[in-house]
Write a protein that holds these residues in place. Structure first.
Motif, PDB file in Angstrom:
ATOM      1  N   MET A   1      20.907  47.699  50.122  1.00  0.00           N
ATOM      2  CA  MET A   1      20.198  46.447  49.970  1.00  0.00           C
ATOM      3  C   MET A   1      21.214  45.335  49.748  1.00  0.00           C
ATOM      4  N   SER A   2      21.103  44.274  50.486  1.00  0.00           N
ATOM      5  CA  SER A   2      22.008  43.147  50.314  1.00  0.00           C
ATOM      6  C   SER A   2      21.210  41.910  49.926  1.00  0.00           C
ATOM      7  N   PHE A   3      21.869  41.011  49.270  1.00  0.00           N
ATOM      8  CA  PHE A   3      21.230  39.762  48.862  1.00  0.00           C
ATOM      9  C   PHE A   3      22.282  38.666  48.851  1.00  0.00           C
ATOM     10  N   GLU A   4      21.819  37.449  48.834  1.00  0.00           N
ATOM     11  CA  GLU A   4      22.700  36.288  48.829  1.00  0.00           C
ATOM     12  C   GLU A   4      22.443  35.473  47.576  1.00  0.00           C
ATOM     13  N   ILE A   5      23.503  35.119  46.881  1.00  0.00           N
ATOM     14  CA  ILE A   5      23.388  34.263  45.706  1.00  0.00           C
ATOM     15  C   ILE A   5      23.221  32.831  46.190  1.00  0.00           C
ATOM     16  N   LYS A   6      22.160  32.186  45.750  1.00  0.00           N
ATOM     17  CA  LYS A   6      21.904  30.809  46.164  1.00  0.00           C
ATOM     18  C   LYS A   6      22.092  29.816  45.027  1.00  0.00           C
ATOM     19  N   LYS A   7      21.834  30.261  43.806  1.00  0.00           N
ATOM     20  CA  LYS A   7      21.955  29.398  42.634  1.00  0.00           C
ATOM     21  C   LYS A   7      22.594  30.192  41.511  1.00  0.00           C
ATOM     22  N   ALA A   8      23.280  29.480  40.630  1.00  0.00           N
ATOM     23  CA  ALA A   8      23.873  30.104  39.455  1.00  0.00           C
ATOM     24  C   ALA A   8      23.688  29.172  38.271  1.00  0.00           C
ATOM     25  N   ALA A   9      23.576  29.759  37.100  1.00  0.00           N
ATOM     26  CA  ALA A   9      23.519  28.991  35.853  1.00  0.00           C
ATOM     27  C   ALA A   9      24.620  29.515  34.944  1.00  0.00           C
ATOM     28  N   VAL A  10      25.384  28.616  34.382  1.00  0.00           N
ATOM     29  CA  VAL A  10      26.446  28.973  33.452  1.00  0.00           C
ATOM     30  C   VAL A  10      26.052  28.423  32.091  1.00  0.00           C
ATOM     31  N   LEU A  11      25.963  29.310  31.115  1.00  0.00           N
ATOM     32  CA  LEU A  11      25.587  28.903  29.761  1.00  0.00           C
ATOM     33  C   LEU A  11      26.850  28.650  28.955  1.00  0.00           C
ATOM     34  N   GLY A  12      27.004  27.423  28.510  1.00  0.00           N
ATOM     35  CA  GLY A  12      28.180  27.017  27.757  1.00  0.00           C
ATOM     36  C   GLY A  12      29.089  26.189  28.645  1.00  0.00           C
TER      37      GLY A  12
ATOM     38  N   ILE B   1      34.186  28.371  35.244  1.00  0.00           N
ATOM     39  CA  ILE B   1      33.395  29.349  36.000  1.00  0.00           C
ATOM     40  C   ILE B   1      32.491  28.617  36.985  1.00  0.00           C
ATOM     41  N   ALA B   2      31.917  27.508  36.573  1.00  0.00           N
ATOM     42  CA  ALA B   2      31.009  26.753  37.439  1.00  0.00           C
ATOM     43  C   ALA B   2      31.736  26.139  38.633  1.00  0.00           C
ATOM     44  N   GLY B   3      33.007  25.810  38.486  1.00  0.00           N
ATOM     45  CA  GLY B   3      33.773  25.172  39.545  1.00  0.00           C
ATOM     46  C   GLY B   3      33.797  25.954  40.851  1.00  0.00           C
ATOM     47  N   PRO B   4      34.221  27.224  40.838  1.00  0.00           N
ATOM     48  CA  PRO B   4      34.260  27.989  42.091  1.00  0.00           C
ATOM     49  C   PRO B   4      32.885  28.199  42.728  1.00  0.00           C
ATOM     50  N   PHE B   5      31.837  28.346  41.924  1.00  0.00           N
ATOM     51  CA  PHE B   5      30.492  28.456  42.491  1.00  0.00           C
ATOM     52  C   PHE B   5      30.150  27.197  43.275  1.00  0.00           C
ATOM     53  N   ASN B   6      30.473  26.062  42.694  1.00  0.00           N
ATOM     54  CA  ASN B   6      30.187  24.796  43.344  1.00  0.00           C
ATOM     55  C   ASN B   6      31.010  24.638  44.622  1.00  0.00           C
ATOM     56  N   GLN B   7      32.259  25.073  44.597  1.00  0.00           N
ATOM     57  CA  GLN B   7      33.106  24.981  45.776  1.00  0.00           C
ATOM     58  C   GLN B   7      32.586  25.835  46.920  1.00  0.00           C
TER      59      GLN B   7
END
Length: 78
Positions: free
Chosen positions: A1-12, A20-26
């Motif tokens: 089963m494969s999936f694609e990450i579309k959104k992420a939330a970083v707490l803190g 951590i949020a930087g590379p997700f945004n890039q």
């Protein structure tokens, strides 16, 4: 089963969370940088006319984390 990450939330939004949020945004993923609401208004906040409902006051920790990540070395954002 494969999936694609579309959104992420970083707490803190401190040093680690913002970096951590930087590379997700890039990678062009929508990323939410979340932190606690400040406990009380400072004298500087009051002089600026901010209230407890002001978005600038409520998002201060996340904004500071993002500002720190943009200035970090090595860079969090390319």
């Amino acid at each position: 089963m494969s999936f694609e990450i579309k959104k992420a939330a970083v707490l803190g939004a401190g040093v680690m969370g913002a970096n951590i949020a930087g590379p997700f945004n890039q990678c062009r993923h929508e990323c939410y940088l979340l932190d606690i609401i400040p406990f009380e208004l400072t004298e500087d906040d009051k002089k600026k006319g901010l209230t407890e409902k002001s978005p600038a006051w409520r998002n201060r920790f996340a904004a500071n984390g993002l500002a720190g990540a943009t200035k970090s070395k090595p860079a969090s954002f390319l």
